[in-house]
Write a protein that holds these residues in place. Structure first.
Motif, PDB file in Angstrom:
ATOM      1  N   ALA A 222       0.824  -1.205   0.000  1.00 40.11           N
ATOM      2  CA  ALA A 222       0.000   0.000   0.000  1.00 40.11           C
ATOM      3  C   ALA A 222       0.861   1.258   0.000  1.00 40.11           C
ATOM      4  O   ALA A 222       0.540   2.248  -0.673  1.00 40.11           O
ATOM      5  N   SER A 223       1.952   1.234   0.748  1.00 40.48           N
ATOM      6  CA  SER A 223       2.828   2.407   0.801  1.00 40.48           C
ATOM      7  C   SER A 223       3.499   2.652  -0.547  1.00 40.48           C
ATOM      8  O   SER A 223       3.662   3.800  -0.972  1.00 40.48           O
ATOM      9  N   LYS A 224       3.885   1.577  -1.239  1.00 37.67           N
ATOM     10  CA  LYS A 224       4.512   1.741  -2.548  1.00 37.67           C
ATOM     11  C   LYS A 224       3.488   2.167  -3.599  1.00 37.67           C
ATOM     12  O   LYS A 224       3.810   2.931  -4.520  1.00 37.67           O
ATOM     13  N   ALA A 225       2.240   1.703  -3.469  1.00 35.92           N
ATOM     14  CA  ALA A 225       1.196   2.159  -4.384  1.00 35.92           C
ATOM     15  C   ALA A 225       0.914   3.647  -4.175  1.00 35.92           C
ATOM     16  O   ALA A 225       0.694   4.399  -5.136  1.00 35.92           O
ATOM     17  N   ALA A 226       0.919   4.086  -2.932  1.00 35.38           N
ATOM     18  CA  ALA A 226       0.713   5.506  -2.651  1.00 35.38           C
ATOM     19  C   ALA A 226       1.858   6.339  -3.220  1.00 35.38           C
ATOM     20  O   ALA A 226       1.633   7.421  -3.798  1.00 35.38           O
ATOM     21  N   ALA A 227       3.090   5.861  -3.069  1.00 33.56           N
ATOM     22  CA  ALA A 227       4.237   6.561  -3.650  1.00 33.56           C
ATOM     23  C   ALA A 227       4.153   6.566  -5.170  1.00 33.56           C
ATOM     24  O   ALA A 227       4.532   7.550  -5.824  1.00 33.56           O
ATOM     25  N   GLU A 228       3.642   5.490  -5.740  1.00 36.37           N
ATOM     26  CA  GLU A 228       3.451   5.413  -7.194  1.00 36.37           C
ATOM     27  C   GLU A 228       2.503   6.513  -7.675  1.00 36.37           C
ATOM     28  O   GLU A 228       2.735   7.151  -8.713  1.00 36.37           O
ATOM     29  N   ARG A 229       1.451   6.753  -6.929  1.00 35.98           N
ATOM     30  CA  ARG A 229       0.511   7.806  -7.313  1.00 35.98           C
ATOM     31  C   ARG A 229       1.185   9.173  -7.301  1.00 35.98           C
ATOM     32  O   ARG A 229       0.896  10.030  -8.146  1.00 35.98           O
ATOM     33  N   VAL A 230       2.074   9.393  -6.346  1.00 36.22           N
ATOM     34  CA  VAL A 230       2.812  10.657  -6.301  1.00 36.22           C
ATOM     35  C   VAL A 230       3.683  10.811  -7.550  1.00 36.22           C
ATOM     36  O   VAL A 230       3.688  11.866  -8.210  1.00 36.22           O
ATOM     37  N   ALA A 231       4.424   9.753  -7.897  1.00 38.66           N
ATOM     38  CA  ALA A 231       5.306   9.823  -9.063  1.00 38.66           C
ATOM     39  C   ALA A 231       4.507  10.052 -10.344  1.00 38.66           C
ATOM     40  O   ALA A 231       4.909  10.836 -11.218  1.00 38.66           O
ATOM     41  N   ARG A 232       3.356   9.394 -10.458  1.00 39.04           N
ATOM     42  CA  ARG A 232       2.539   9.580 -11.660  1.00 39.04           C
ATOM     43  C   ARG A 232       1.934  10.977 -11.712  1.00 39.04           C
ATOM     44  O   ARG A 232       1.742  11.536 -12.804  1.00 39.04           O
ATOM     45  N   TRP A 233       1.634  11.552 -10.548  1.00 35.39           N
ATOM     46  CA  TRP A 233       1.127  12.929 -10.527  1.00 35.39           C
ATOM     47  C   TRP A 233       2.167  13.872 -11.125  1.00 35.39           C
ATOM     48  O   TRP A 233       1.831  14.750 -11.942  1.00 35.39           O
ATOM     49  N   TYR A 234       3.418  13.691 -10.765  1.00 36.32           N
ATOM     50  CA  TYR A 234       4.470  14.548 -11.328  1.00 36.32           C
ATOM     51  C   TYR A 234       4.621  14.304 -12.822  1.00 36.32           C
ATOM     52  O   TYR A 234       4.812  15.253 -13.603  1.00 36.32           O
ATOM     53  N   GLN A 235       4.520  13.055 -13.260  1.00 33.34           N
ATOM     54  CA  GLN A 235       4.575  12.796 -14.692  1.00 33.34           C
ATOM     55  C   GLN A 235       3.444  13.506 -15.426  1.00 33.34           C
ATOM     56  O   GLN A 235       3.661  14.140 -16.468  1.00 33.34           O
ATOM     57  N   GLU A 236       2.242  13.403 -14.888  1.00 29.32           N
ATOM     58  CA  GLU A 236       1.075  14.010 -15.537  1.00 29.32           C
ATOM     59  C   GLU A 236       1.181  15.531 -15.602  1.00 29.32           C
ATOM     60  O   GLU A 236       0.566  16.160 -16.487  1.00 29.32           O
ATOM     61  N   HIS A 237       1.950  16.115 -14.704  1.00 32.43           N
ATOM     62  CA  HIS A 237       2.118  17.574 -14.690  1.00 32.43           C
ATOM     63  C   HIS A 237       3.413  18.008 -15.346  1.00 32.43           C
ATOM     64  O   HIS A 237       3.876  19.142 -15.140  1.00 32.43           O
ATOM     65  N   GLY A 238       4.000  17.127 -16.143  1.00 36.58           N
ATOM     66  CA  GLY A 238       5.120  17.514 -16.994  1.00 36.58           C
ATOM     67  C   GLY A 238       6.498  17.415 -16.384  1.00 36.58           C
ATOM     68  O   GLY A 238       7.482  17.812 -17.026  1.00 36.58           O
ATOM     69  N   ALA A 239       6.618  16.930 -15.160  1.00 38.83           N
ATOM     70  CA  ALA A 239       7.951  16.804 -14.558  1.00 38.83           C
ATOM     71  C   ALA A 239       8.722  15.664 -15.232  1.00 38.83           C
ATOM     72  O   ALA A 239       8.132  14.666 -15.642  1.00 38.83           O
TER      73      ALA A 239
END
Length: 362
Positions: free
Chosen positions: A146-163
């Motif tokens: 669950a903790s790694k899935a939550a971290a995955e969502r953070v990383a994908r948020w940055y991808q979606e915002h162009g980082a």
């Protein structure tokens, strides 16, 4: 190029540092304890004075900002990888908050490339049981996953915002020179010490930490056109094939009973509850059993960055020899792997297809 590696004194992180140094990159390591840097890197042929050390914790915003400043790239490999229920609090704090802090600092300070080290277990299998870089984050409630899935969502948020964030999904990793004897190498040791006579059915992907480290070194400089999410090099193995490979490498019988994974889950959950108060580790974690029960297999896909995965028997032989050399296994427990240089070449190969995948550029 200066590359900051978080978690550089851990298993994946230290091997990633070695791969980056071998590729000619200048490496900076963020470490809570600088005295751990030399023991982690020297066995890999990386002199401790060949890397710059920044002292701090990945959840400390000020320390992370100091470490990130001036770096051209960041590899965020720091996490708590453990299914041990006694580590749940630290796992929750480190894996999500550390990702928020490190990726946030990298974006704020204009780092050109950030590699987030996720895990295949952070992905939700499709109804067919397959996972791939496009798979949504897992809905597992087990603490580590669950903790790694939550971290995955953070990383994908940055991808979606162009980082400029790219993500790797390593399989279950084995290999020599593990500074802290992590989950997978410890499990192999338990098997050879006769402490795991029962296994759940199902399976999981297995890889070599050195191959994953090479992938990370490639991801630091690869053009975006090569993809933004990559499954790590490895092979899917059923639990029967995994135990069979260990038998082939060591020449030992290793009597084992295989039980239906779904039926074992309630017992494993109860074991986790007992583990919270029991002082010695019980090698029957709910999270490990859950992974086997999910039986996740990779989607087929084009070749990814990094090397082709080496044979499982080679990885196992190298790992068992290292466990013996480091005093963690007796010669009898290591079997014939203790006294041969290239057991893998003589061992019966495991029939399992290699799997690597990369996402089309987004």
């Amino acid at each position: 190029m200066v590359v900051l590696v978080t978690g550089g004194t851990g298993f994946v992180g230290s091997h990633t540092v070695a791969a980056l140094a071998a590729a000619g990159q200048r490496v900076r390591v963020l470490a809570r304890d600088p005295d751990r840097v030399a023991p982690a890197l020297t066995p890999l042929g990386v002199p401790s004075d060949a890397v710059e050390v920044a002292v701090g914790d990945v959840t400390d915003e000020a320390a992370v900002s100091r470490a990130v400043r001036g770096a051209d790239a960041v590899v965020h490999a720091a996490s708590v990888y453990s299914f041990d229920s006694r580590s749940h609090g630290l796992t929750r704090r480190t894996n999500l908050r550390g990702t928020e802090v490190v990726l946030g600092a990298a974006a704020r300070l204009g780092v050109g490339r950030t590699v987030h080290v996720s895990t295949f277990g952070a992905l939700r299998p499709s109804p067919a049981g397959e996972v791939g870089p496009q798979s949504p984050p897992s809905a597992a409630r087990e603490t580590y996953l669950a903790s790694k899935a939550a971290a995955e969502r953070v990383a994908r948020w940055y991808q979606e915002h162009g980082a400029p964030v790219v993500i790797s999904y390593p399989p279950a990793l084995l290999g020599p020179d593990d500074p802290k004897l992590g989950d997978q190498n410890a499990r192999l040791r338990y098997v050879l010490r006769g402490l795991m006579p029962m296994w759940p059915t199902g399976g999981f992907p297995v890889g070599d930490v050195r191959d994953t480290a090479a992938l990370h070194a490639a991801m630091v400089t690869a053009p975006r056109e090569r993809g933004t999410r990559h499954l790590g090099p490895g092979r899917y193995l059923s639990t029967r094939d995994f135990v069979g490979a260990v038998r082939a490498v060591t020449g030992r019988r290793l009597p084992t009973v295989f039980l239906p994974a779904r039926a074992v889950l309630p017992f494993a959950y109860a074991t986790d509850l007992v583990q919270r108060v029991w002082p010695w580790h019980i090698p029957a974690e709910y999270g490990a059993c859950y992974v086997c029960a999910c039986d996740a297999r990779p989607e087929p896909g084009p070749p990814a960055l990094g090397p082709a995965p080496r044979p499982v028997t080679e990885t196992l032989a190298d790992t068992v020899r290292w466990l013996h050399r480091s005093g963690r296994l007796t010669a009898a427990q290591a079997g014939r792997a203790a006294g041969t240089d290239r057991v893998a070449s003589a061992a019966r190969p495991v029939e399992a297809a290699p799997w690597r995948h990369e996402e089309a550029p987004s």
